[in-house]
Design a protein around this motif. Sequence first.
Motif, PDB file in Angstrom:
ATOM      1  N   GLU A  64      36.519  34.131  30.228  1.00  0.00           N
ATOM      2  CA  GLU A  64      35.820  34.355  31.496  1.00  0.00           C
ATOM      3  C   GLU A  64      35.723  35.835  31.852  1.00  0.00           C
ATOM      4  O   GLU A  64      34.921  36.224  32.698  1.00  0.00           O
ATOM      5  N   LYS A  65      36.523  36.659  31.198  1.00  0.00           N
ATOM      6  CA  LYS A  65      36.465  38.096  31.498  1.00  0.00           C
ATOM      7  C   LYS A  65      35.525  38.848  30.548  1.00  0.00           C
ATOM      8  O   LYS A  65      35.303  40.040  30.706  1.00  0.00           O
ATOM      9  N   MET A  66      35.004  38.149  29.562  1.00  0.00           N
ATOM     10  CA  MET A  66      34.211  38.826  28.532  1.00  0.00           C
ATOM     11  C   MET A  66      32.869  39.338  29.057  1.00  0.00           C
ATOM     12  O   MET A  66      32.336  40.315  28.539  1.00  0.00           O
ATOM     13  N   PHE A  67      32.304  38.674  30.064  1.00  0.00           N
ATOM     14  CA  PHE A  67      31.014  39.132  30.597  1.00  0.00           C
ATOM     15  C   PHE A  67      31.121  40.585  31.062  1.00  0.00           C
ATOM     16  O   PHE A  67      30.350  41.449  30.646  1.00  0.00           O
ATOM     17  N   ASP A  68      32.101  40.846  31.902  1.00  0.00           N
ATOM     18  CA  ASP A  68      32.265  42.215  32.412  1.00  0.00           C
ATOM     19  C   ASP A  68      32.707  43.176  31.314  1.00  0.00           C
ATOM     20  O   ASP A  68      32.321  44.343  31.305  1.00  0.00           O
ATOM     21  N   PHE A  69      33.506  42.673  30.393  1.00  0.00           N
ATOM     22  CA  PHE A  69      33.993  43.551  29.332  1.00  0.00           C
ATOM     23  C   PHE A  69      32.823  44.007  28.443  1.00  0.00           C
ATOM     24  O   PHE A  69      32.690  45.195  28.134  1.00  0.00           O
ATOM     25  N   ILE A  70      31.975  43.076  28.042  1.00  0.00           N
ATOM     26  CA  ILE A  70      30.855  43.429  27.159  1.00  0.00           C
ATOM     27  C   ILE A  70      29.850  44.314  27.887  1.00  0.00           C
ATOM     28  O   ILE A  70      29.296  45.244  27.307  1.00  0.00           O
ATOM     29  N   ARG A  71      29.643  44.037  29.161  1.00  0.00           N
ATOM     30  CA  ARG A  71      28.660  44.827  29.916  1.00  0.00           C
ATOM     31  C   ARG A  71      28.912  46.321  29.824  1.00  0.00           C
ATOM     32  O   ARG A  71      27.993  47.126  29.804  1.00  0.00           O
ATOM     33  N   TYR A  72      30.174  46.693  29.826  1.00  0.00           N
ATOM     34  CA  TYR A  72      30.496  48.123  29.847  1.00  0.00           C
ATOM     35  C   TYR A  72      31.033  48.614  28.507  1.00  0.00           C
ATOM     36  O   TYR A  72      31.578  49.701  28.420  1.00  0.00           O
ATOM     37  N   TYR A  73      30.879  47.801  27.468  1.00  0.00           N
ATOM     38  CA  TYR A  73      31.500  48.135  26.189  1.00  0.00           C
ATOM     39  C   TYR A  73      30.754  49.242  25.440  1.00  0.00           C
ATOM     40  O   TYR A  73      29.585  49.093  25.104  1.00  0.00           O
ATOM     41  N   ARG A  74      31.419  50.318  25.207  1.00  0.00           N
ATOM     42  CA  ARG A  74      30.943  51.440  24.387  1.00  0.00           C
ATOM     43  C   ARG A  74      29.513  51.837  24.704  1.00  0.00           C
ATOM     44  O   ARG A  74      28.722  52.112  23.784  1.00  0.00           O
ATOM     45  N   ARG A  75      29.192  51.894  25.940  1.00  0.00           N
ATOM     46  CA  ARG A  75      27.854  52.363  26.279  1.00  0.00           C
ATOM     47  C   ARG A  75      27.904  53.780  26.822  1.00  0.00           C
ATOM     48  O   ARG A  75      26.874  54.432  26.940  1.00  0.00           O
ATOM     49  N   GLY A  76      29.124  54.277  27.132  1.00  0.00           N
ATOM     50  CA  GLY A  76      29.295  55.659  27.567  1.00  0.00           C
ATOM     51  C   GLY A  76      28.338  56.016  28.684  1.00  0.00           C
ATOM     52  O   GLY A  76      28.089  55.219  29.587  1.00  0.00           O
ATOM     53  N   HIS A  77      27.769  57.203  28.574  1.00  0.00           N
ATOM     54  CA  HIS A  77      26.828  57.638  29.599  1.00  0.00           C
ATOM     55  C   HIS A  77      25.398  57.290  29.199  1.00  0.00           C
ATOM     56  O   HIS A  77      24.450  57.708  29.850  1.00  0.00           O
ATOM     57  N   HIS A  78      25.265  56.515  28.124  1.00  0.00           N
ATOM     58  CA  HIS A  78      23.922  56.230  27.616  1.00  0.00           C
ATOM     59  C   HIS A  78      23.330  55.042  28.371  1.00  0.00           C
ATOM     60  O   HIS A  78      23.581  53.893  28.050  1.00  0.00           O
ATOM     61  N   ARG A  79      22.535  55.381  29.373  1.00  0.00           N
ATOM     62  CA  ARG A  79      22.002  54.340  30.245  1.00  0.00           C
ATOM     63  C   ARG A  79      21.095  53.397  29.469  1.00  0.00           C
ATOM     64  O   ARG A  79      20.871  52.266  29.866  1.00  0.00           O
ATOM     65  N   THR A  80      20.562  53.857  28.331  1.00  0.00           N
ATOM     66  CA  THR A  80      19.665  52.993  27.567  1.00  0.00           C
ATOM     67  C   THR A  80      20.404  51.801  26.975  1.00  0.00           C
ATOM     68  O   THR A  80      19.794  50.786  26.662  1.00  0.00           O
ATOM     69  N   LEU A  81      21.716  51.933  26.813  1.00  0.00           N
ATOM     70  CA  LEU A  81      22.485  50.829  26.250  1.00  0.00           C
ATOM     71  C   LEU A  81      22.926  49.831  27.320  1.00  0.00           C
ATOM     72  O   LEU A  81      23.374  48.733  26.997  1.00  0.00           O
ATOM     73  N   ALA A  82      22.804  50.227  28.575  1.00  0.00           N
ATOM     74  CA  ALA A  82      23.316  49.391  29.659  1.00  0.00           C
ATOM     75  C   ALA A  82      22.646  48.021  29.680  1.00  0.00           C
ATOM     76  O   ALA A  82      23.324  46.991  29.803  1.00  0.00           O
TER      77      ALA A  82
END
Lengths: 140, 192
Positions: B155-173
């Motif tokens: 149940e915590k994976m949604f939030d975890f994946i959302r912010y996973y290794r996207r850094g400051h790269h908004r294109t990955l968001a």
Amino acid sequence: MPLTKRLGLVFLLLPLSVSASARTNPECLKHLGGTSFDVNCYGGLTTDIKADSETIYRKLADSMPRGNANRKLLDEYMSAQAAAEKFCVLEKEAGTNWMPSPSPNTYNMWDGIYAECVYETRKQQNARLRSLLKSYKNQD
Amino acid sequence: MSEPLTTATSILNPASIVTRYSRRLTKPWKVSNELILFLGVWESGILNGKNFQRHDVTDGLILTAYTDDRGNPTVGMGHLIVPADRIKVGQAITLERAREFARRDLEQASSALHRQVGVPLFQFEFDALVSVAFNCGAGNGIADLVAQVNNETYEKMFDFIRYYRRGHHRTLAYRRYTEAKMFAAGVYDASH
């Protein structure tokens, strides 16, 4: 709205800074997030912007009197910007524990980040050259 | 036949055998066709039609080989053609062959997950993890992702994946958002 439906509008709105011979649709910048997609979008736009910069460079160089010291400076600037591309490896490998690509046979997000860095470097160069040309022309 | 999640022998109490059931699937997992469609849209920009480089796209895949901006012969879902593929630039391949190349390119990500993940997964959960691993590059890039999923805190994976290794790269968001949706709800929607 699908990308294809926007094409007509995009061609009307293309900024003047983009060469008439540009091949890559800048609309791709709004659809980033892939791997090879990002590499090709940034890569294609970089190719276009480099061609445009070369044209401006020629105009600037031709405007300088023979033997003028600024001609040498301009050439050095162009060489320095070309050399600056290699520093984008820092952006790419900062996220991979300073190691080469973790998937050398396919593109991944780090290849896209490298391509973005090169594009930003060349875009900055293009803006500066364009500004120089504008300054020169404003003297007329 | 499915492999067991884990095998353990107790020497303290041999009678303490616990059988555990889950609706989730155990290994081996396989990449689904839905994931290839999803990734195809991320790689080509559209599901069907002409993309930003005017290549024809079918089900997210480019079936006519072309030279990419780095000079690499390419086909399908950004598959970099090697001599053994025996495909020339300009040559068209079938949709099924393009899907096969995609499966092959996803193999590294899939294998890394098979080696490291020790909890059962729904098909869409596995597909979401493959998408993230393919994007980050399997290896150190997925260490934290694997550690999180192995906690079984699905149940915590949604939030975890959302912010996973996207850094400051908004294109990955937005990509991460679509991958998080896939993991949490089985939604394969890459339209963007």
